[in-house]
Design a protein around this motif. Sequence first.
Motif, mmCIF file in Angstrom:
data_model
loop_
_atom_site.group_PDB
_atom_site.id
_atom_site.type_symbol
_atom_site.label_atom_id
_atom_site.label_comp_id
_atom_site.label_asym_id
_atom_site.label_seq_id
_atom_site.Cartn_x
_atom_site.Cartn_y
_atom_site.Cartn_z
ATOM 1 N N THR A 270 -1.959 0.386 -3.478
ATOM 2 C CA THR A 270 -2.732 1.857 -3.499
ATOM 3 C C THR A 270 -2.645 1.701 -3.958
ATOM 4 O OG1 THR A 270 -0.407 2.507 -2.102
ATOM 5 C CG2 THR A 270 -2.206 1.908 -0.891
ATOM 6 N N PHE A 271 -2.822 3.470 -4.854
ATOM 7 C CA PHE A 271 -2.920 4.166 -6.217
ATOM 8 C C PHE A 271 -3.212 3.461 -6.979
ATOM 9 C CE2 PHE A 271 -1.418 8.389 -3.423
ATOM 10 C CZ PHE A 271 -0.727 7.353 -2.577
ATOM 11 N N ALA A 272 -3.982 2.229 -7.054
ATOM 12 C CA ALA A 272 -3.965 1.492 -8.460
ATOM 13 C C ALA A 272 -5.169 1.719 -8.914
ATOM 14 C CB ALA A 272 -5.248 0.532 -8.007
ATOM 15 N N SER A 273 -4.147 1.659 -10.721
ATOM 16 C CA SER A 273 -4.862 2.031 -11.728
ATOM 17 C C SER A 273 -4.938 1.694 -12.466
ATOM 18 C CB SER A 273 -3.827 2.892 -12.787
ATOM 19 O OG SER A 273 -2.486 2.588 -13.127
ATOM 20 N N GLU A 274 -4.932 -0.063 -12.079
ATOM 21 C CA GLU A 274 -5.469 -1.184 -13.415
ATOM 22 C C GLU A 274 -5.267 -2.736 -12.537
ATOM 23 O OE1 GLU A 274 -3.263 -0.876 -16.346
ATOM 24 O OE2 GLU A 274 -3.171 -3.404 -16.464
ATOM 25 N N VAL A 275 -5.873 -3.223 -11.942
ATOM 26 C CA VAL A 275 -6.285 -4.263 -11.071
ATOM 27 C C VAL A 275 -6.889 -5.138 -11.806
ATOM 28 C CG1 VAL A 275 -7.561 -5.137 -9.222
ATOM 29 C CG2 VAL A 275 -6.887 -2.687 -9.212
ATOM 30 N N SER A 276 -5.995 -6.992 -11.718
ATOM 31 C CA SER A 276 -5.960 -7.609 -12.528
ATOM 32 C C SER A 276 -5.865 -8.991 -11.559
ATOM 33 C CB SER A 276 -5.583 -7.941 -13.107
ATOM 34 O OG SER A 276 -4.305 -8.152 -14.080
ATOM 35 N N LEU A 277 -6.815 -10.064 -10.779
ATOM 36 C CA LEU A 277 -7.005 -11.103 -10.546
ATOM 37 C C LEU A 277 -6.971 -12.435 -10.693
ATOM 38 C CD1 LEU A 277 -8.654 -9.174 -8.449
ATOM 39 C CD2 LEU A 277 -10.467 -11.763 -7.746
ATOM 40 N N GLU A 278 -5.924 -13.335 -10.251
ATOM 41 C CA GLU A 278 -4.860 -14.467 -11.042
ATOM 42 C C GLU A 278 -5.428 -15.620 -9.660
ATOM 43 O OE1 GLU A 278 -1.407 -13.178 -12.229
ATOM 44 O OE2 GLU A 278 -1.995 -11.777 -13.276
ATOM 45 N N ASN A 279 -6.507 -16.390 -9.817
ATOM 46 C CA ASN A 279 -6.230 -17.110 -8.914
ATOM 47 C C ASN A 279 -6.729 -16.834 -7.347
ATOM 48 O OD1 ASN A 279 -5.744 -19.405 -10.453
ATOM 49 N ND2 ASN A 279 -3.908 -18.269 -10.656
ATOM 50 N N ASP A 280 -5.349 -16.416 -6.422
ATOM 51 C CA ASP A 280 -5.755 -16.019 -5.144
ATOM 52 C C ASP A 280 -4.397 -15.118 -5.261
ATOM 53 O OD1 ASP A 280 -3.982 -18.076 -3.117
ATOM 54 O OD2 ASP A 280 -3.798 -18.071 -4.998
ATOM 55 N N LYS A 281 -3.869 -14.489 -6.361
ATOM 56 C CA LYS A 281 -3.533 -13.486 -6.004
ATOM 57 C C LYS A 281 -3.792 -12.551 -7.018
ATOM 58 C CE LYS A 281 1.796 -15.338 -5.513
ATOM 59 N NZ LYS A 281 0.784 -15.858 -3.692
ATOM 60 N N VAL A 282 -3.713 -10.380 -6.792
ATOM 61 C CA VAL A 282 -3.862 -9.777 -6.935
ATOM 62 C C VAL A 282 -2.547 -9.605 -8.261
ATOM 63 C CG1 VAL A 282 -5.312 -7.482 -7.193
ATOM 64 C CG2 VAL A 282 -5.585 -9.262 -5.508
ATOM 65 N N LYS A 283 -2.813 -9.056 -9.435
ATOM 66 C CA LYS A 283 -1.620 -8.250 -9.537
ATOM 67 C C LYS A 283 -2.409 -6.441 -9.996
ATOM 68 C CE LYS A 283 -0.542 -7.710 -14.460
ATOM 69 N NZ LYS A 283 -0.011 -8.147 -16.010
ATOM 70 N N VAL A 284 -1.744 -5.546 -9.380
ATOM 71 C CA VAL A 284 -1.986 -4.197 -9.492
ATOM 72 C C VAL A 284 -0.626 -3.281 -9.803
ATOM 73 C CG1 VAL A 284 -2.698 -2.352 -7.905
ATOM 74 C CG2 VAL A 284 -3.165 -4.648 -6.950
ATOM 75 N N VAL A 285 -1.672 -2.658 -10.601
ATOM 76 C CA VAL A 285 -0.619 -1.187 -11.930
ATOM 77 C C VAL A 285 -0.731 -0.069 -10.437
ATOM 78 C CG1 VAL A 285 0.115 0.156 -13.983
ATOM 79 C CG2 VAL A 285 -1.127 -2.466 -13.439
ATOM 80 N N GLU B 156 -0.134 3.890 -9.228
ATOM 81 C CA GLU B 156 0.712 5.232 -9.873
ATOM 82 C C GLU B 156 1.709 5.644 -8.875
ATOM 83 O OE1 GLU B 156 -1.276 8.001 -12.260
ATOM 84 O OE2 GLU B 156 -2.717 6.967 -13.039
ATOM 85 N N ILE B 157 2.441 5.773 -9.248
ATOM 86 C CA ILE B 157 3.661 6.054 -8.601
ATOM 87 C C ILE B 157 4.667 7.989 -9.257
ATOM 88 C CG2 ILE B 157 4.478 4.656 -7.152
ATOM 89 C CD1 ILE B 157 6.572 3.635 -8.468
ATOM 90 N N ASP B 158 5.081 8.312 -8.574
ATOM 91 C CA ASP B 158 5.960 9.485 -8.858
ATOM 92 C C ASP B 158 7.002 8.750 -9.716
ATOM 93 O OD1 ASP B 158 6.315 11.520 -5.899
ATOM 94 O OD2 ASP B 158 4.389 10.918 -7.249
ATOM 95 N N GLY B 159 6.858 9.308 -11.346
ATOM 96 C CA GLY B 159 8.155 9.108 -12.501
ATOM 97 C C GLY B 159 7.021 7.906 -12.736
ATOM 98 N N GLY B 160 6.503 7.465 -12.901
ATOM 99 C CA GLY B 160 5.699 6.496 -13.536
ATOM 100 C C GLY B 160 4.475 5.494 -12.879
ATOM 101 N N LEU B 161 4.922 4.143 -13.418
ATOM 102 C CA LEU B 161 4.193 3.199 -12.633
ATOM 103 C C LEU B 161 4.548 2.372 -12.244
ATOM 104 C CD1 LEU B 161 1.506 2.914 -15.561
ATOM 105 C CD2 LEU B 161 1.240 4.161 -13.876
ATOM 106 N N GLU B 162 4.221 1.013 -11.270
ATOM 107 C CA GLU B 162 4.916 0.163 -10.787
ATOM 108 C C GLU B 162 4.019 -0.727 -10.953
ATOM 109 O OE1 GLU B 162 5.326 -0.039 -5.909
ATOM 110 O OE2 GLU B 162 6.441 -0.777 -6.270
ATOM 111 N N THR B 163 4.194 -1.896 -11.234
ATOM 112 C CA THR B 163 3.625 -3.399 -10.897
ATOM 113 C C THR B 163 3.891 -4.108 -9.529
ATOM 114 O OG1 THR B 163 3.174 -2.615 -13.345
ATOM 115 C CG2 THR B 163 2.730 -5.304 -12.068
ATOM 116 N N ILE B 164 3.037 -5.131 -9.011
ATOM 117 C CA ILE B 164 2.572 -5.476 -7.869
ATOM 118 C C ILE B 164 1.923 -6.600 -8.310
ATOM 119 C CG2 ILE B 164 4.059 -3.792 -6.622
ATOM 120 C CD1 ILE B 164 1.317 -3.302 -5.488
#
Lengths: 99, 254
Positions: free
Chosen positions: B147-162, B164-172
Amino acid sequence: MQITFSRWWTSVCDMANPLRGEVFRLYKNLLYLGREYPKGAAYFRERLKSAFMKNKDVKDPEKIKALVAKGDFVIKELQALYYLRKYRAMKKRYYESEE
Amino acid sequence: MSGRVLVGVKRVIDYAVKIRVKPDNSGVVTDGVKHSMNPFCEIAVEEAVKLKEKKLIKEVVAVSCGPQQSQETIRTALAMGADRGIHVEVTGKDYDTLGPLQVSKILAALAKKEEAQLVILGKQAIDDDCNQTGQMTAALLDWPQGTFASEVSLENDKVKVVREIDGGLETIKISTPAVLTADLRLNTPRYATLPNIMKAKKKKIANVKPADLGVDLTSRLEVLRVDEPPQRQAGMKVETVDDLVVKLKDAGKV
């Protein structure tokens, strides 16, 4: 209004065939974009019509192509304007200003 | 993986319109008011179309729930590059009480039916500001969410999502299938120009009823009252700092 439009249409028909389509396409696209104009669609349509009418006697194909290119540039400017307006409004409403 | 992305788009009152509350305080005036696609939904559509242009997914399906006019919103999504649309017809009282819970049930049912790899939604709608539909849809499907995705990239069958959270960015990194919700800085949505709208008329919009999907639209919420925010009071000008202190003391602020 009917008379002035048909005068413009006649001059458009006088142009070289492919260019006639270009001019007409440009007018329709600008008119469609103008519906979202901040000062209102009616205001935009007035300005659009008078801008096209001002050039209705241009015959030189090169000059017409240049004017159409200018019109395409205006389309890009309008899209940028609309995007910035929306982006700034969303940013202001949903995000704390970073002071 | 099917390579199919479901994008939810909502028809809302246009962001630039000055909202007026109905005289009986039961809601907001919508008749004759300009409507358009929710800005965050535009960003969601743009992201899905971008993924297709990068050939990372195969098909973009735009979904909207509502009355006949919702089809206009689907047409805008088609003009932006979606391949086909699904209009879930909800009218009358059901539409008045339609909220995130009901929409997420519909989207979950459609995601399963269409075998979607991703469901992309806007993070919230500018009319109700719920910010719930994405999260509820993921929960109903038992899918991971970005959620709150500011960047999305597909890697095989996984998704890397950056995110936007309070205090910065979280990459999952989450596995597919997944639900994503779009934040403002994810991308710059393209404009649905007249030529694109004309081309989009050839694309199909399927008509579906919530009952066909086995969804119960009963709402657990009841809107009691809608009020305008309090009017801003006129400011006062003072001549000196001492005057200001006196005024503040009078107002009980100091």
